[in-house]
Design a protein around this motif. Structure first.
Motif, PDB file in Angstrom:
ATOM      1  N   ALA A  30       0.845  -1.196   0.000  1.00  0.00           N
ATOM      2  CA  ALA A  30       0.000   0.000   0.000  1.00  0.00           C
ATOM      3  C   ALA A  30       0.883   1.250   0.000  1.00  0.00           C
ATOM      4  O   ALA A  30       1.962   1.270   0.591  1.00  0.00           O
ATOM      5  N   SER A  31       0.430   2.289  -0.681  1.00  0.00           N
ATOM      6  CA  SER A  31       1.149   3.562  -0.733  1.00  0.00           C
ATOM      7  C   SER A  31       0.408   4.610   0.089  1.00  0.00           C
ATOM      8  O   SER A  31      -0.817   4.557   0.232  1.00  0.00           O
ATOM      9  N   SER A  44       5.828   3.933   1.118  1.00  0.00           N
ATOM     10  CA  SER A  44       5.154   2.645   1.038  1.00  0.00           C
ATOM     11  C   SER A  44       5.059   2.015   2.412  1.00  0.00           C
ATOM     12  O   SER A  44       5.831   2.329   3.322  1.00  0.00           O
ATOM     13  N   ASP A  66      -4.356   6.633  -3.679  1.00  0.00           N
ATOM     14  CA  ASP A  66      -5.350   5.987  -4.538  1.00  0.00           C
ATOM     15  C   ASP A  66      -4.722   4.935  -5.438  1.00  0.00           C
ATOM     16  O   ASP A  66      -5.401   4.345  -6.276  1.00  0.00           O
ATOM     17  N   TYR A  67      -3.425   4.676  -5.271  1.00  0.00           N
ATOM     18  CA  TYR A  67      -2.715   3.777  -6.159  1.00  0.00           C
ATOM     19  C   TYR A  67      -1.756   2.878  -5.379  1.00  0.00           C
ATOM     20  O   TYR A  67      -1.454   3.117  -4.201  1.00  0.00           O
ATOM     21  N   LYS A  68      -1.296   1.833  -6.034  1.00  0.00           N
ATOM     22  CA  LYS A  68      -0.167   1.035  -5.596  1.00  0.00           C
ATOM     23  C   LYS A  68       0.907   1.130  -6.673  1.00  0.00           C
ATOM     24  O   LYS A  68       0.602   1.491  -7.817  1.00  0.00           O
ATOM     25  N   GLN A  78       2.402   3.111 -11.478  1.00  0.00           N
ATOM     26  CA  GLN A  78       1.351   3.145 -10.484  1.00  0.00           C
ATOM     27  C   GLN A  78       0.052   2.645 -11.124  1.00  0.00           C
ATOM     28  O   GLN A  78      -0.192   2.877 -12.307  1.00  0.00           O
ATOM     29  N   LYS A  81      -5.538   1.300  -6.740  1.00  0.00           N
ATOM     30  CA  LYS A  81      -5.388   0.339  -5.640  1.00  0.00           C
ATOM     31  C   LYS A  81      -6.505  -0.688  -5.585  1.00  0.00           C
ATOM     32  O   LYS A  81      -6.331  -1.764  -4.990  1.00  0.00           O
ATOM     33  N   HIS A  82      -7.666  -0.402  -6.199  1.00  0.00           N
ATOM     34  CA  HIS A  82      -8.777  -1.362  -6.130  1.00  0.00           C
ATOM     35  C   HIS A  82      -8.590  -2.544  -7.066  1.00  0.00           C
ATOM     36  O   HIS A  82      -9.298  -3.554  -6.938  1.00  0.00           O
ATOM     37  N   TYR A  85      -4.573  -8.223  -7.840  1.00  0.00           N
ATOM     38  CA  TYR A  85      -3.238  -8.552  -8.339  1.00  0.00           C
ATOM     39  C   TYR A  85      -3.083 -10.063  -8.411  1.00  0.00           C
ATOM     40  O   TYR A  85      -3.492 -10.785  -7.501  1.00  0.00           O
TER      41      TYR A  85
END
Length: 207
Positions: A30-31, A44, A66-68, A78, A81-82, A85
């Motif tokens: 997670a960022s 991170s 809002d991103y990883k 990037q 995040k939703h 993976y």
């Protein structure tokens, strides 16, 4: 259309005629966005942040980004995040998949010289040639010029597009990035637009 990325997994498997072996690869952490006295810092999960200054009575806030960030196979970017993976590996190839509702992103790393045309042909066979239209393109991905093919698929009343980019780096491996968009009423959806913009504006290549 739950089968949408399984077709591409089968594609790579058929190219090498090998038995699939799923292996673990850590999902990107997670960022977070840290703000100190109005200045933003990115960090991170569980990683230290080194600052080159001291603060007296600082004002601090932190929020989840809002991103990883993905960083592997000589490529970093990037992504929202939703998106889920997934990582798969077999003899001679690796596949990373980022799966959203309307957008699926796939990064292939193949330890042999492989052509975009051969992979496109195999993919068209999977969907059925009568269901596909293929158009070649030259585009920039980030700041890197890439050759690619756009496959438009109409199947069982649904339409999707797959933009297939060939990424050439300074090694013997072949790399391809696929962006699959599910169209609704013939239009690309907001999730796809936002996700593509995030990846395209942050992607970097090593080599």
């Amino acid at each position: 259309m739950k089968y949408k990325f399984s077709f591409l997994t089968m594609l790579v498997l058929s190219c090498f005629n090998a038995l699939s072996q799923k292996t673990s690869s850590n999902e990107p952490k997670a960022s977070f966005e840290l703000t100190i006295n109005g200045k933003k810092y990115e960090l991170s999960e569980n990683e230290p942040l080194k600052l080159d200054t001291t603060f007296s009575k600082p004002t601090i806030s932190i929020k989840m980004a809002d991103y990883k960030k993905f960083d592997n196979s000589g490529i970093s970017f990037q992504y929202p995040k939703h998106m889920s993976y997934q990582f798969e590996q077999d003899y001679g190839y690796k596949l990373w998949t980022f799966n959203g509702n309307d957008l699926v992103v796939m990064l292939f790393e193949i330890e042999a010289k492989t052509t975009l045309e051969s992979l496109t042909e195999e993919l068209v066979k999977k969907f059925g040639k009568q269901n596909c239209t293929v158009t070649g393109f030259q585009r920039e991905l980030g700041h890197k010029k890439c050759a690619g093919n756009k496959i438009t698929v109409t199947l069982i009343g649904e339409k999707l597009t797959i933009d297939c980019y060939e990424v050439k780096l300074d090694d013997f491996k072949s790399r391809f990035i696929y962006f699959q968009n599910t169209l609704k009423d013939g239009a690309i959806q907001k999730e796809s637009t936002d996700g593509l913009n995030t990846i395209n504006s942050t992607i970097k290549f090593k080599g």
